[in-house]
Design an enzyme around this catalytic site. Structure first.
Site, PDB file in Angstrom:
ATOM      1  N   GLU A 326      -3.395 -15.133 -37.476  1.00 41.29           N
ATOM      2  CA  GLU A 326      -2.401 -16.088 -38.181  1.00 41.29           C
ATOM      3  C   GLU A 326      -1.323 -16.526 -36.990  1.00 41.29           C
ATOM      4  OE1 GLU A 326       0.479 -12.819 -40.559  1.00 41.29           O
ATOM      5  OE2 GLU A 326      -1.664 -13.042 -40.852  1.00 41.29           O
ATOM      6  N   ARG A 357      -8.220 -24.149 -37.683  1.00 42.84           N
ATOM      7  CA  ARG A 357      -7.161 -23.981 -36.690  1.00 42.84           C
ATOM      8  C   ARG A 357      -7.637 -24.099 -35.161  1.00 42.84           C
ATOM      9  NH1 ARG A 357      -3.970 -19.432 -39.950  1.00 42.84           N
ATOM     10  NH2 ARG A 357      -2.729 -20.886 -41.166  1.00 42.84           N
TER      11      ARG A 357
END
Length: 443
Positions: A326, A357
């Site tokens: 993250e 991502r």
């Protein structure tokens, strides 16, 4: 889309600020669920108030759990005196409808609870929730005896047909795409008749610190848990059936959300203190201290919290971010401003997060003049002079904060949908402006 663009402020001098980070999303949502399963009412103090935590609270309310929100200004400390009193339901209610939004914790953690409801519970969410992996939870619950209708998709929307109880017992699952599959079963497992034994079969489990967080919080609630890190069998977690205690739980600051603020110290050669940084924590964000030190900064604990200082020089980094995926978007943003190449790896699972991502970071940084390439399990970042432009966020809060970090050093960066930061940092735009305004006032 121009009316949704947010001009990222450029730093004109070194930052020097003290920041209060809201409570941890991961801790808040686990605490709410464990309190809902307890035998008596409990408190969750200094919770994160964001879209994800509101979705969790609303989902629990739909099942009949009482959650009363109060503010006691006398409590003081970070997050003020806000607290949620959680009153467990004698029997979880069905039928019910629950919106999971695009919140991983909600979409993974609530279906294993819903099997204990006394009727069907229908789950739906944002379009992206249909694309995110849910098969690990669905298949495991079916193997344990639950009835779930998902149209054979292995994803949302779906209906859990609660029967008021679940036998539980041993189950195998592949958690290589999300550690939340393991946490999801452990969190409700103590309320299954035989508890639960989760055996992971597959590639490495990402974000293991989040499973350790789950284990620690279960133990604090009085649950007996056997875990690999305690000398137990590798990739096997066991939860013994039993009652959960209602607790008075104080939520730590969300350390992952410190990433952009400490990055500001690195990028500007300034200093940022995050209040109330815990001396001991299971949060993966604690690894920011070491990662950013490798990139050229330094840290120390003070009476207020953790102080991080940059020199204005940023070094490239070779880093396995498998356990702290993250943090990747903001670390990648910092690496794009470094003086040498970076290689971030161990993060193939980020393709299945709020958005892909890895692909998003490659496109957005390269559109600003960067040289970022996608590898099999990560990113290779070669710093180049960057220029302004629109940085798209794909409704991903961590991409939005990464864009703000780039904007510190690059004029003309415009962030599309900065409001997506409300997922975990509801006041981020104002916090960011305050960070820079304080530095400008002292200049």
């Amino acid at each position: 889309m121009t009316d949704t663009l947010w001009p990222a402020p450029v730093a004109t001098t070194a930052v020097d600020a003290t920041v209060t980070i809201p409570g941890s999303k991961s801790v808040t949502n686990r605490a709410l669920l464990l309190a809902a399963l307890a035998g008596e009412p409990g408190w969750v103090r200094r919770p994160l108030r964001s879209r994800d935590s509101q979705l969790m609270a609303d989902g629990l309310r739909a099942l009949g759990v009482g959650i009363e929100e109060t503010v006691n200004n006398a409590t003081g400390g970070s997050g003020g005196g806000e607290a949620w009193r959680v009153i467990p339901a004698p029997v979880l209610r069905g039928p019910a409808r629950i919106d999971v939004g695009n919140a991983g914790t909600v979409m993974r953690f609530l279906p294993p609870l819903a099997v204990l409801a006394d009727g069907p519970v229908h789950f739906d969410g944002d379009p992206r929730s249909y694309e995110r992996p849910q098969h690990g939870v669905i298949n495991a619950l079916r193997a344990l005896g639950a009835r779930i209708d998902d149209g054979g998709r292995g994803s949302f929307p779906l209906t859990v047909h609660g029967s008021g109880a679940l036998d539980g017992g041993p189950v195998e699952l592949d958690a290589s795409s999300s550690s939340q599959f393991v946490s999801a079963l452990l969190l409700s497992g103590a309320r299954y008749n035989q508890g639960v034994e989760v055996r992971h079969v597959g590639g490495p489990v990402p974000s293991l610190p989040h499973i350790r967080m789950t284990v620690e919080m279960l133990r604090l609630a009085g649950v007996q848990v056997d875990a690999p890190e305690d000398g137990g069998e590798k990739d096997v977690w066991r939860v013994t059936p039993g009652a959960l205690l209602g607790r008075d739980m104080v939520v730590e600051p969300d350390l992952s959300n410190a990433a952009p603020f400490f990055a500001a110290a690195l990028v500007t050669g300034g200093r940022v203190t995050v209040r109330d940084w815990p001396a001991h924590t299971t949060q993966p964000g604690d690894q920011l201290r070491e990662i950013y030190t490798q990139m050229g900064g330094s840290y120390r604990f003070t009476e207020e919290g953790l102080e991080f200082t940059g020199t204005g020089r940023i070094r490239g980094i070779e880093a396995d971010l498998h356990d702290v995926g993250e943090l990747t978007p903001v670390i990648a943003a910092v690496a794009a401003l470094a003086d040498s190449e970076s290689h971030l790896y161990g993060i193939a699972h980020l393709r299945l997060h709020e958005t892909d991502r890895l692909a998003a970071l490659v496109k957005e940084l390269n559109d600003l003049g960067g040289d970022v390439t996608e590898t099999e399990d990560g990113l290779r970042i070669r710093p180049r002079p960057l220029h302004g432009g629109v940085f798209h966020t794909y409704e991903d809060h961590r991409l939005a904060t990464a864009a703000a970090v780039v904007g510190l050093a690059v004029e003309g960066v415009e962030v599309e949908n900065i409001a997506t930061t409300a997922k975990t940092l509801p006041d981020f735009p104002q916090m960011w402006r305050d960070l820079l305004a304080g530095a400008a006032a002292r200049a």
